[in-house]
Design an enzyme around this catalytic site. Structure first.
Site, PDB file in Angstrom:
ATOM      1  N   ASP A   9     -33.557 -48.933   7.276  1.00  0.00           N
ATOM      2  CA  ASP A   9     -32.584 -47.951   7.738  1.00  0.00           C
ATOM      3  C   ASP A   9     -31.358 -48.671   8.300  1.00  0.00           C
ATOM      4  O   ASP A   9     -31.453 -49.823   8.744  1.00  0.00           O
ATOM      5  CB  ASP A   9     -33.250 -47.086   8.815  1.00  0.00           C
ATOM      6  CG  ASP A   9     -32.287 -46.143   9.487  1.00  0.00           C
ATOM      7  OD1 ASP A   9     -31.580 -45.413   8.777  1.00  0.00           O
ATOM      8  OD2 ASP A   9     -32.237 -46.150  10.734  1.00  0.00           O
ATOM      9  N   ASP A  11     -28.221 -47.058  10.537  1.00  0.00           N
ATOM     10  CA  ASP A  11     -27.820 -46.669  11.894  1.00  0.00           C
ATOM     11  C   ASP A  11     -29.048 -46.514  12.796  1.00  0.00           C
ATOM     12  O   ASP A  11     -29.971 -45.751  12.487  1.00  0.00           O
ATOM     13  CB  ASP A  11     -27.042 -45.352  11.856  1.00  0.00           C
ATOM     14  CG  ASP A  11     -25.792 -45.461  10.991  1.00  0.00           C
ATOM     15  OD1 ASP A  11     -25.513 -46.560  10.482  1.00  0.00           O
ATOM     16  OD2 ASP A  11     -25.105 -44.437  10.819  1.00  0.00           O
TER      17      ASP A  11
END
Length: 355
Positions: A9, A11
Protein backbone atom coordinates in the site's frame (compact mmCIF):
# COMPACT_ATOMS: atom_id res chain seq x y z
CA UNK A 1 11.34 -19.93 -10.87
CA UNK A 2 8.49 -18.28 -8.99
CA UNK A 3 9.05 -14.72 -7.81
CA UNK A 4 8.71 -13.33 -4.30
CA UNK A 5 6.47 -10.25 -4.49
CA UNK A 6 5.50 -7.66 -1.89
CA UNK A 7 2.22 -5.92 -2.77
CA UNK A 8 2.55 -2.69 -0.79
CA UNK A 9 0.00 0.00 0.00
CA UNK A 10 1.13 3.60 -0.53
CA UNK A 11 -0.54 6.18 1.75
CA UNK A 12 -0.14 5.22 5.39
CA UNK A 13 2.41 2.49 4.63
CA UNK A 14 5.13 3.82 2.32
CA UNK A 15 4.40 7.48 2.99
CA UNK A 16 2.43 9.46 5.55
CA UNK A 17 -1.29 9.93 4.87
CA UNK A 18 -2.52 13.45 5.74
CA UNK A 19 -5.29 13.30 8.33
CA UNK A 20 -7.17 16.35 7.06
CA UNK A 21 -7.96 15.33 3.47
CA UNK A 22 -6.14 11.98 2.97
CA UNK A 23 -4.54 13.38 -0.20
CA UNK A 24 -0.85 13.72 -0.98
CA UNK A 25 -1.31 16.41 -3.62
CA UNK A 26 1.74 18.61 -3.00
CA UNK A 27 5.46 18.11 -2.43
CA UNK A 28 5.27 19.59 1.07
CA UNK A 29 2.79 16.86 2.04
CA UNK A 30 5.16 14.06 1.04
CA UNK A 31 6.69 12.37 4.09
CA UNK A 32 8.28 8.92 3.97
CA UNK A 33 7.57 6.39 6.68
CA UNK A 34 10.43 5.82 9.08
CA UNK A 35 12.94 3.11 8.05
CA UNK A 36 11.20 2.56 4.69
CA UNK A 37 14.27 3.08 2.48
CA UNK A 38 16.64 0.83 4.46
CA UNK A 39 13.94 -1.82 4.90
CA UNK A 40 13.07 -2.05 1.21
CA UNK A 41 16.78 -2.18 0.34
CA UNK A 42 17.25 -5.09 2.73
CA UNK A 43 14.21 -6.93 1.37
CA UNK A 44 15.42 -6.32 -2.17
CA UNK A 45 18.71 -7.98 -1.21
CA UNK A 46 16.68 -11.04 -0.25
CA UNK A 47 15.23 -11.27 -3.74
CA UNK A 48 11.93 -9.45 -3.27
CA UNK A 49 10.24 -7.38 -5.97
CA UNK A 50 7.73 -4.65 -5.18
CA UNK A 51 4.29 -3.78 -6.54
CA UNK A 52 2.45 -0.70 -5.25
CA UNK A 53 -1.32 -1.04 -4.81
CA UNK A 54 -3.21 2.09 -3.77
CA UNK A 55 -6.74 3.51 -3.57
CA UNK A 56 -6.78 7.21 -4.51
CA UNK A 57 -10.32 8.49 -3.93
CA UNK A 58 -11.53 10.63 -6.82
CA UNK A 59 -8.21 10.83 -8.60
CA UNK A 60 -8.67 12.92 -11.75
CA UNK A 61 -11.68 14.79 -10.37
CA UNK A 62 -11.89 18.49 -9.55
CA UNK A 63 -11.30 17.72 -5.88
CA UNK A 64 -8.15 15.73 -6.70
CA UNK A 65 -6.63 16.72 -10.08
CA UNK A 66 -4.25 14.17 -11.52
CA UNK A 67 -1.49 16.77 -12.04
CA UNK A 68 -1.59 17.55 -8.30
CA UNK A 69 -1.20 13.85 -7.59
CA UNK A 70 1.52 13.25 -10.16
CA UNK A 71 4.04 15.80 -8.87
CA UNK A 72 4.59 14.29 -5.38
CA UNK A 73 3.94 10.75 -6.65
CA UNK A 74 6.69 10.77 -9.27
CA UNK A 75 8.97 12.69 -6.92
CA UNK A 76 8.49 9.82 -4.45
CA UNK A 77 9.23 7.20 -7.12
CA UNK A 78 12.38 9.06 -8.16
CA UNK A 79 13.64 9.11 -4.57
CA UNK A 80 13.04 5.36 -4.31
CA UNK A 81 14.77 4.85 -7.65
CA UNK A 82 17.78 6.88 -6.53
CA UNK A 83 18.26 4.28 -3.77
CA UNK A 84 17.93 1.39 -6.22
CA UNK A 85 14.33 0.63 -5.22
CA UNK A 86 12.17 -0.09 -8.27
CA UNK A 87 8.45 -0.84 -8.25
CA UNK A 88 7.62 -3.41 -10.91
CA UNK A 89 4.12 -2.00 -11.19
CA UNK A 90 2.02 0.79 -9.67
CA UNK A 91 -1.66 -0.14 -9.47
CA UNK A 92 -4.06 2.73 -8.75
CA UNK A 93 -7.82 2.69 -8.22
CA UNK A 94 -9.15 6.26 -8.80
CA UNK A 95 -12.72 5.58 -7.66
CA UNK A 96 -14.68 6.53 -4.56
CA UNK A 97 -16.04 3.83 -2.27
CA UNK A 98 -19.61 4.64 -3.36
CA UNK A 99 -18.70 3.94 -6.99
CA UNK A 100 -18.77 0.22 -6.16
CA UNK A 101 -16.01 -0.54 -8.66
CA UNK A 102 -14.24 -3.88 -8.88
CA UNK A 103 -10.70 -2.47 -8.74
CA UNK A 104 -10.78 -0.74 -5.35
CA UNK A 105 -9.05 -2.66 -2.58
CA UNK A 106 -9.99 -5.18 -1.27
CA UNK A 107 -11.28 -6.10 -4.74
CA UNK A 108 -8.71 -7.89 -6.87
CA UNK A 109 -9.18 -6.67 -10.46
CA UNK A 110 -6.00 -4.57 -10.48
CA UNK A 111 -3.92 -7.58 -9.46
CA UNK A 112 -5.37 -10.09 -11.91
CA UNK A 113 -2.56 -9.70 -14.49
CA UNK A 114 -0.08 -10.59 -11.75
CA UNK A 115 -2.13 -13.50 -10.51
CA UNK A 116 -2.65 -14.90 -14.02
CA UNK A 117 1.08 -15.18 -14.58
CA UNK A 118 1.17 -17.94 -11.95
CA UNK A 119 4.74 -16.97 -11.21
CA UNK A 120 4.23 -15.69 -7.66
CA UNK A 121 5.83 -17.59 -4.80
CA UNK A 122 2.71 -17.56 -2.65
CA UNK A 123 4.41 -19.01 0.40
CA UNK A 124 6.84 -16.09 0.56
CA UNK A 125 4.87 -13.22 -0.98
CA UNK A 126 2.87 -10.77 1.11
CA UNK A 127 0.43 -7.89 1.09
CA UNK A 128 1.60 -5.04 3.33
CA UNK A 129 -0.67 -2.18 4.35
CA UNK A 130 -2.01 -0.17 7.26
CA UNK A 131 -5.73 -0.78 6.76
CA UNK A 132 -8.04 -3.72 7.25
CA UNK A 133 -8.87 -3.51 3.54
CA UNK A 134 -5.25 -4.44 2.81
CA UNK A 135 -5.60 -7.53 4.99
CA UNK A 136 -8.85 -8.39 3.20
CA UNK A 137 -7.07 -8.02 -0.14
CA UNK A 138 -4.40 -10.45 1.05
CA UNK A 139 -7.09 -12.96 1.96
CA UNK A 140 -8.84 -12.49 -1.39
CA UNK A 141 -5.68 -13.33 -3.35
CA UNK A 142 -4.62 -16.10 -0.95
CA UNK A 143 -1.53 -14.36 0.40
CA UNK A 144 -0.43 -13.56 3.94
CA UNK A 145 -1.16 -10.00 5.02
CA UNK A 146 1.17 -7.97 7.21
CA UNK A 147 -0.38 -4.89 8.80
CA UNK A 148 1.81 -1.84 9.25
CA UNK A 149 1.44 -0.03 12.57
CA UNK A 150 3.82 2.85 13.10
CA UNK A 151 4.18 2.46 16.87
CA UNK A 152 3.54 -1.26 17.25
CA UNK A 153 4.80 -2.97 14.07
CA UNK A 154 6.89 -0.66 11.90
CA UNK A 155 9.10 -1.36 8.89
CA UNK A 156 11.95 -2.74 11.01
CA UNK A 157 9.54 -5.28 12.53
CA UNK A 158 8.01 -6.10 9.15
CA UNK A 159 11.42 -6.68 7.58
CA UNK A 160 12.54 -8.97 10.40
CA UNK A 161 9.31 -10.94 10.14
CA UNK A 162 9.59 -11.41 6.38
CA UNK A 163 13.24 -12.44 6.56
CA UNK A 164 12.42 -14.86 9.36
CA UNK A 165 9.75 -16.52 7.25
CA UNK A 166 11.98 -16.35 4.17
CA UNK A 167 14.87 -18.38 5.63
CA UNK A 168 13.13 -21.75 5.30
CA UNK A 169 13.95 -24.78 3.18
CA UNK A 170 12.67 -28.26 2.53
CA UNK A 171 14.85 -30.96 0.96
CA UNK A 172 14.00 -34.58 0.19
CA UNK A 173 16.56 -37.18 -0.86
CA UNK A 174 15.58 -40.73 -1.77
CA UNK A 175 18.00 -43.49 -2.72
CA UNK A 176 17.90 -47.27 -2.70
CA UNK A 177 19.40 -47.11 0.79
CA UNK A 178 17.66 -44.18 2.49
CA UNK A 179 14.77 -41.73 2.45
CA UNK A 180 15.59 -38.38 4.08
CA UNK A 181 13.07 -35.55 4.44
CA UNK A 182 14.22 -32.34 6.14
CA UNK A 183 12.48 -29.02 6.70
CA UNK A 184 14.16 -26.23 8.65
CA UNK A 185 13.48 -22.68 9.78
CA UNK A 186 16.60 -20.65 10.59
CA UNK A 187 14.75 -18.08 12.68
CA UNK A 188 12.17 -20.21 14.46
CA UNK A 189 13.07 -21.87 17.75
CA UNK A 190 11.72 -24.84 19.68
CA UNK A 191 9.55 -26.44 16.99
CA UNK A 192 11.56 -29.54 16.10
CA UNK A 193 10.56 -33.11 15.35
CA UNK A 194 13.39 -35.57 14.69
CA UNK A 195 13.11 -39.28 13.85
CA UNK A 196 16.02 -41.15 12.32
CA UNK A 197 15.55 -44.57 13.90
CA UNK A 198 18.80 -44.05 15.84
CA UNK A 199 17.92 -42.85 19.33
CA UNK A 200 21.28 -41.34 20.28
CA UNK A 201 21.57 -39.60 16.91
CA UNK A 202 18.08 -38.14 17.42
CA UNK A 203 19.24 -36.80 20.79
CA UNK A 204 22.31 -35.19 19.19
CA UNK A 205 20.28 -33.55 16.43
CA UNK A 206 17.88 -32.22 19.05
CA UNK A 207 20.84 -30.61 20.83
CA UNK A 208 21.96 -29.11 17.53
CA UNK A 209 18.49 -27.69 16.94
CA UNK A 210 18.15 -26.25 20.45
CA UNK A 211 21.57 -24.62 20.60
CA UNK A 212 21.49 -23.26 17.04
CA UNK A 213 18.00 -21.81 17.47
CA UNK A 214 16.97 -23.54 14.23
CA UNK A 215 13.73 -25.51 14.11
CA UNK A 216 14.15 -28.80 12.30
CA UNK A 217 11.82 -31.47 10.99
CA UNK A 218 13.94 -34.51 10.19
CA UNK A 219 12.56 -37.84 9.04
CA UNK A 220 15.14 -40.45 8.08
CA UNK A 221 14.47 -44.03 7.03
CA UNK A 222 17.46 -46.16 6.18
CA UNK A 223 18.89 -49.67 5.99
CA UNK A 224 19.48 -49.89 9.73
CA UNK A 225 19.26 -53.67 9.50
CA UNK A 226 22.78 -53.41 8.03
CA UNK A 227 24.22 -50.55 10.10
CA UNK A 228 23.77 -46.82 10.74
CA UNK A 229 26.26 -45.61 8.11
CA UNK A 230 23.94 -44.66 5.24
CA UNK A 231 21.29 -43.13 7.50
CA UNK A 232 23.73 -40.84 9.33
CA UNK A 233 25.71 -40.00 6.19
CA UNK A 234 22.65 -39.07 4.13
CA UNK A 235 21.11 -37.11 7.00
CA UNK A 236 24.31 -35.05 7.10
CA UNK A 237 24.17 -34.51 3.33
CA UNK A 238 20.53 -33.40 3.29
CA UNK A 239 20.86 -31.25 6.42
CA UNK A 240 23.84 -29.50 4.83
CA UNK A 241 21.89 -28.96 1.59
CA UNK A 242 18.92 -27.53 3.47
CA UNK A 243 21.10 -25.17 5.51
CA UNK A 244 22.99 -24.07 2.41
CA UNK A 245 19.77 -23.34 0.50
CA UNK A 246 18.23 -21.49 3.45
CA UNK A 247 21.38 -19.35 3.49
CA UNK A 248 21.35 -18.86 -0.27
CA UNK A 249 21.28 -15.09 0.17
CA UNK A 250 24.20 -14.24 2.43
CA UNK A 251 23.68 -10.48 2.57
CA UNK A 252 24.06 -9.26 6.13
CA UNK A 253 25.23 -12.60 7.53
CA UNK A 254 27.63 -12.67 10.44
CA UNK A 255 29.34 -15.53 8.52
CA UNK A 256 31.69 -16.55 11.34
CA UNK A 257 30.86 -18.38 14.54
CA UNK A 258 32.88 -19.84 17.34
CA UNK A 259 32.54 -21.20 20.85
CA UNK A 260 35.16 -21.94 23.44
CA UNK A 261 35.19 -24.83 25.96
CA UNK A 262 31.81 -25.80 27.33
CA UNK A 263 30.96 -28.54 29.83
CA UNK A 264 33.66 -30.72 31.34
CA UNK A 265 34.39 -32.19 27.91
CA UNK A 266 36.00 -28.98 26.57
CA UNK A 267 34.46 -28.82 23.11
CA UNK A 268 35.60 -26.14 20.68
CA UNK A 269 34.03 -25.21 17.37
CA UNK A 270 34.93 -22.61 14.75
CA UNK A 271 32.79 -22.14 11.64
CA UNK A 272 33.07 -20.06 8.49
CA UNK A 273 30.23 -19.98 5.95
CA UNK A 274 32.94 -19.77 3.33
CA UNK A 275 31.48 -21.73 0.39
CA UNK A 276 34.68 -23.78 0.67
CA UNK A 277 34.12 -27.21 2.26
CA UNK A 278 36.77 -28.21 4.78
CA UNK A 279 36.66 -30.17 8.03
CA UNK A 280 39.26 -30.35 10.77
CA UNK A 281 38.04 -32.93 13.28
CA UNK A 282 39.99 -33.70 16.43
CA UNK A 283 38.22 -36.15 18.72
CA UNK A 284 39.02 -39.61 20.00
CA UNK A 285 36.41 -41.91 21.46
CA UNK A 286 37.11 -44.88 23.71
CA UNK A 287 34.14 -46.99 22.71
CA UNK A 288 32.77 -48.14 19.37
CA UNK A 289 29.18 -47.39 20.33
CA UNK A 290 27.36 -44.80 22.41
CA UNK A 291 23.83 -46.01 22.83
CA UNK A 292 22.77 -47.25 19.40
CA UNK A 293 25.13 -44.98 17.41
CA UNK A 294 28.54 -45.90 16.03
CA UNK A 295 31.07 -43.33 17.28
CA UNK A 296 32.98 -43.58 13.97
CA UNK A 297 29.98 -41.91 12.34
CA UNK A 298 30.30 -38.68 14.34
CA UNK A 299 33.19 -37.43 12.20
CA UNK A 300 31.54 -38.75 9.04
CA UNK A 301 28.32 -36.87 9.84
CA UNK A 302 30.18 -33.58 10.15
CA UNK A 303 32.21 -34.36 7.02
CA UNK A 304 29.02 -35.03 5.01
CA UNK A 305 27.42 -31.87 6.35
CA UNK A 306 30.51 -29.75 5.58
CA UNK A 307 30.71 -30.96 2.00
CA UNK A 308 27.04 -30.36 1.20
CA UNK A 309 26.78 -27.08 3.13
CA UNK A 310 30.16 -25.90 1.76
CA UNK A 311 31.49 -24.57 5.04
CA UNK A 312 34.84 -24.54 6.80
CA UNK A 313 34.55 -26.24 10.17
CA UNK A 314 37.10 -26.85 12.92
CA UNK A 315 35.91 -28.95 15.85
CA UNK A 316 37.86 -30.27 18.76
CA UNK A 317 36.86 -32.07 21.93
CA UNK A 318 38.61 -33.59 24.92
CA UNK A 319 37.02 -35.50 27.75
CA UNK A 320 36.67 -38.78 29.58
CA UNK A 321 33.08 -39.68 28.76
CA UNK A 322 32.22 -40.43 25.11
CA UNK A 323 28.58 -39.49 25.58
CA UNK A 324 29.50 -36.08 27.01
CA UNK A 325 32.16 -35.51 24.36
CA UNK A 326 29.83 -36.18 21.44
CA UNK A 327 26.99 -34.20 22.97
CA UNK A 328 29.25 -31.22 23.62
CA UNK A 329 30.39 -31.34 19.97
CA UNK A 330 26.83 -31.03 18.72
CA UNK A 331 26.07 -28.30 21.26
CA UNK A 332 29.20 -26.37 20.33
CA UNK A 333 28.45 -26.67 16.62
CA UNK A 334 24.91 -25.47 17.27
CA UNK A 335 26.14 -22.44 19.22
CA UNK A 336 28.69 -21.55 16.54
CA UNK A 337 26.08 -21.98 13.80
CA UNK A 338 23.67 -19.70 15.69
CA UNK A 339 26.27 -16.91 15.57
CA UNK A 340 27.25 -17.51 11.95
CA UNK A 341 23.72 -17.39 10.48
CA UNK A 342 22.71 -14.27 12.41
CA UNK A 343 21.86 -11.27 10.23
CA UNK A 344 23.82 -8.23 11.35
CA UNK A 345 23.57 -5.85 8.39
CA UNK A 346 22.80 -5.56 4.68
CA UNK A 347 26.12 -6.19 2.96
CA UNK A 348 27.81 -9.38 1.80
CA UNK A 349 30.41 -10.38 4.42
CA UNK A 350 33.36 -10.65 2.03
CA UNK A 351 35.66 -8.38 0.03
CA UNK A 352 35.42 -10.68 -3.01
CA UNK A 353 31.90 -9.59 -3.95
CA UNK A 354 30.69 -13.20 -3.93
CA UNK A 355 30.41 -15.86 -1.26
Amino acid sequence: MKQKILFIDRDGTLIHEPSNDCQVDAINKLEFKKYIISSLCQLMNFGYKFVMVTNQDGLGSKSFPRENFNIPHFFMLNIFRSEGIIFEDVLICPHFLDDNCDCRKPQTKLLKPWLKKNKIDKQRSYVIGDRETDMELAKNINLTGIQYKEKEFNWIDITKEIIKRNRYREVIRETKETYIHIKLWLDLEHHSCIQTGINFFDHMLEQLSIHSGISMYILAKGDLQIDDHHTIEDTGIVLGEALSQALNNKNGLSRYGFVLPMDESQAKCIIDLSNRPYLSFNAHFKHKMVGDMNTDMVEHFFYSLCCSMKITLHIDVKGKNDHHCIESLFKAFGRALRKAVKIEGNTLPTSKGIL
